[in-house]
Motif scaffolding. Sequence first.
Motif: not given
Length: 209
Positions: A60-66, A68-72, A147-152, A156-162
């Motif tokens: 449920l947590v991962s579904r909720a996170i999936a 949420i988009r960058v624009k939010d 990232v684009t607005q529609e990316d999750t 974005a968090a993966q790119r920041l970390l990687n």
Amino acid sequence: MKIVQIVKERGPITGEQIADILNLTRATLRPDLAILTMSGILEARPRVGYYFNRRSANTLVSRAIAKIRVKDIKSLPVMIRESLSVYDAVVTMFTEDVGSLIVTNEDGYLAGIVSRKDLLKMAIAGGDLQKMPVGMIMTRMPNIITVTQEDTIHIAAQRLLNHQIDALPVVRTYIMPNGDERLEVIGRITKTNIARLFVELGEGGMDHT
Ligand code: ADP
């Protein structure tokens, strides 16, 4: 939510016992219990009772996170022209209270990014910070991670970390009349946005489930 809380704390527990705690009848609870078991949040064992399914809570947590988009959660971009000086960049960083600045070319499109350490490096090197343009020391296109607005926000968090960076420009691709591509900056995502979201989700404040 109350039912899940009770089952988390006291499970395995029978429907009767849950109804007693909530001062309701077993029949009133039946539809709620049916939904909770069908969705996999609770499991029911005959003659044992209901217990909480931890694995489904994770899903449920991962579904909720999936969802949420960058624009939010994006912030307004803080930008500086590449012809401005390194000194101007330091001042802007202080006045805008940010850790990195998005640098644009004279047409206003994405040219690069400059971070605190980029500026510190120049301060140590000891040139004339008022004369040196920020465009000379920035990390420049095409090496900018965006990232684009529609990316999750997960992406974005993966790119920041990687890439071990603190900020990502949020961009929209603009096709020039001659077919060339330019990136228009429409926001930024930083580690602070992700931390803020984490706190909101923890408080149950952002309804994305
Ligand atoms: P700090 O300077 O505080 O360590 P960062 O970790 O964000 O800040 O930056 C590290 C390096 O990566 C800097 O040289 C910076 O110019 C570069 N950088 C920052 N953000 C990006 C990005 N989105 N894409 C490419 N390079 C970046």
